[in-house]
Scaffold this active site. Structure first.
Site: not given
Length: 540
Positions: A180-181, A204-206, A255-256, A278, A311
């Site tokens: 999302w960022n 697949k977007p947020d 992502g995370s 990440l 990030c």
């Protein structure tokens, strides 16, 4: 506040020095119309309904299709059916789509900047960073893809007798899970090299930033990309994400670190490739010979762009003890002068956090640090007077290892100051984290800066800037070491990862076996002599 109301900025809190900026007259309802949503979601596989919201007010922006596992399978089937014809399209024609997209996104940037701001809460200038990045990537791969993908000829095992060609074949259908960022740059920006390499993409977007990704898809189709080659699925990560991994020929994930491990395990079980970008706990190092004024200004950009939800932004700031007081004074003054805003216009220095979870993490990290003895130099408070998810840019001093903000990724507008006395010490401390994504070194001595950069275990290092030079130089690779990821974006690695290398070797005149009357022993002696000659001729 409803969608039809203007986005407003109110007066600052009584004693707080961080000032707001005026609101723009344009509203969310003016931007996200039913007609726009209907156009962007046309063709999106979804049997259910979901919604996204704007961080500026918490109001609903749009109702969106929600994909089931069956919808994901259908999207991959459509993409796979279209991919063969797209791969057969000459690479120069595929690259021309990217160059047209480059022009279109610059021409229509006002539209996408409104969507980025409404979906992420960013300041408009920080949204423009995404426009810049995507345009640069489109230009680069639009110009360089034919060279990156061109067949390469290699010296064979026996020169002149063995002709070897290396081909690059597309992987097929790439599954992309975008965060999302940075909903433009980390969605379509990462997909561009996959497309030009001849792949289809199922993204697949947020959900909260899906309109931005869908707008980019619509613009790519306008630039000439076949619609079926670019599929979008929308839904909850734990439901839709594993299905993307289950059907893809290659996975691109940002992502995370925790979720990245799960994605990697799913890809490994299927023996398919994966790229992971990440988390990070990035360090900025200010040496004693640095230009303090420039370093302080650079720290504001490095720490608070996109409200720190980047990030590669800086969360740890190491300053040589001889200049620490002067630096902190200048950095704090600049931070306190920042303007917060929620308007669809330029002028704000920082926007909102994107969601409740981010606000909770930021608040917990700051409150715990202060409770355990850290000192607030600037910020440290939420700003509900501006919007429900606003938090002031925050500087902490006196942070120590037991505090969560010292070691955990905050992903918000919070930075901790640490003092150091020598370079060996600061290298050890900067490297003393499981992460290794980005770092920054400030010095007036170029040679010294490069020598220190080479000792840092991060995928990118910026000298006299925070993150933009390394990230924006798209001919060079960008990515993380250690727990910050696998693989690279940008440059040759950023496109070749979306291909399979295929070696085609043609043997001529004689086989690699006894021939022309030679028995095994004579053939072995002949080859032994040939190998010695090739070494003497320095053949590689």
């Amino acid at each position: 506040m409803t969608d039809s109301q203007a986005l407003l900025t109110t007066a600052p809190l009584g004693t707080n020095p961080v000032a707001p900026v005026p609101a723009a007259a344009r509203t969310a309802a003016d931007v996200v119309t039913p007609e726009l949503v209907a156009r962007l979601t046309r063709g999106v596989a979804g049997s259910g309904r979901t919604a996204n919201h704007t961080p500026f007010t918490g109001a609903r922006l749009a109702d969106l299709p929600e994909s089931t596992p069956e919808d994901v399978a259908e999207a991959f089937a459509r993409a796979r059916a279209a991919q063969g014809a797209w791969a057969a399209t000459p690479v120069k024609a595929r690259a021309a789509v990217l160059l047209r997209f480059h022009d279109l996104i610059l021409q229509r940037q006002g539209e996408i900047l409104d969507l980025i701001q409404l979906e992420t809460g960013k300041a408009r200038l920080h949204g423009h960073e995404e426009v810049q990045s995507v345009a640069v990537a489109a230009r680069h791969y639009g110009r360089k893809a034919p060279a990156y993908l061109r067949p390469k000829h290699h010296t064979g095992v026996v020169p002149t007798l063995t002709k070897v060609t290396e081909l690059r074949q597309p992987r097929g259908v790439v599954g992309q899970i975008a965060p999302w960022n940075y909903p433009l740059e980390l969605s379509v920006g990462d997909a561009l090299p996959a497309f030009v390499a001849g792949n289809a993409v199922v993204m697949k977007p947020d959900t909260e930033t899906a309109l931005t990704a869908l707008w980019a898809r619509d613009l790519l189709i306008e630039a000439g990309l076949p619609a079926e080659v670019f599929q979008v699925v929308i839904g909850e990560g734990p439901v839709v994400g594993p299905e993307v991994v289950r059907h893809a020929d290659y996975v691109s994930f940002t992502g995370s670190t925790r979720t990245g491990r799960e994605v990697a395990q799913g890809a490994a079980a299927r023996l398919i490739g994966v790229t992971l970008e990440l988390g990070g706990k990035n360090a900025m190092i200010v040496l004693k010979d640095a230009d303090i004024e420039k370093a302080a200004a650079g720290a504001v950009r490095a720490c608070f762009s996109s409200a720190g939800q980047l990030c590669i932004s800086i969360e740890r700031l190491y300053v040589h003890e001889s200049v620490a007081d002067a630096f902190v004074a200048r950095f704090a003054a600049r931070t306190k002068a920042m303007r917060l805003g929620n308007s669809l216009a330029y002028g704000a220095d920082m926007g909102s956090l994107v969601g409740e979870r981010q606000l909770e993490t930021v608040t917990r990290h700051v409150d715990e640090a202060v409770a355990k003895g850290a000192k607030l130099i600037a910020g440290g408070v939420a700003r509900p007077d501006i919007g429900p998810l606003f938090y002031e840019p925050t500087i902490l001093d006196g942070v120590e290892a037991p505090m969560a903000v010292c070691t955990e990724e905050t992903f918000g507008p919070v930075v901790s100051i640490y003092r150091f006395s020598d370079e060996d010490e600061v290298v050890e401390r900067a490297n003393g984290t499981p992460y290794g994504l980005n770092s920054s070194v400030w010095t007036t001595d170029s040679r010294r800066g490069h020598a220190l950069a080479a000792r840092l275990r991060t995928g990118t290092v910026n000298i006299n800037e925070g993150y933009a030079p390394a990230y924006g130089s798209v001919r060079a690779p960008m990515g993380g070491m250690k727990d910050s990821g696998l693989g690279r974006r940008h440059g040759s690695e950023g496109i070749l990862k979306f291909t399979e290398a295929q070696t085609v070797a043609q043997q001529r005149l004689m086989p690699l076996a006894p021939s022309f009357g030679m028995d095994d022993e004579k053939y072995a002696a002949f080859m032994s002599t040939s190998l010695k000659v090739m070494k003497a001729l320095r053949l590689r």
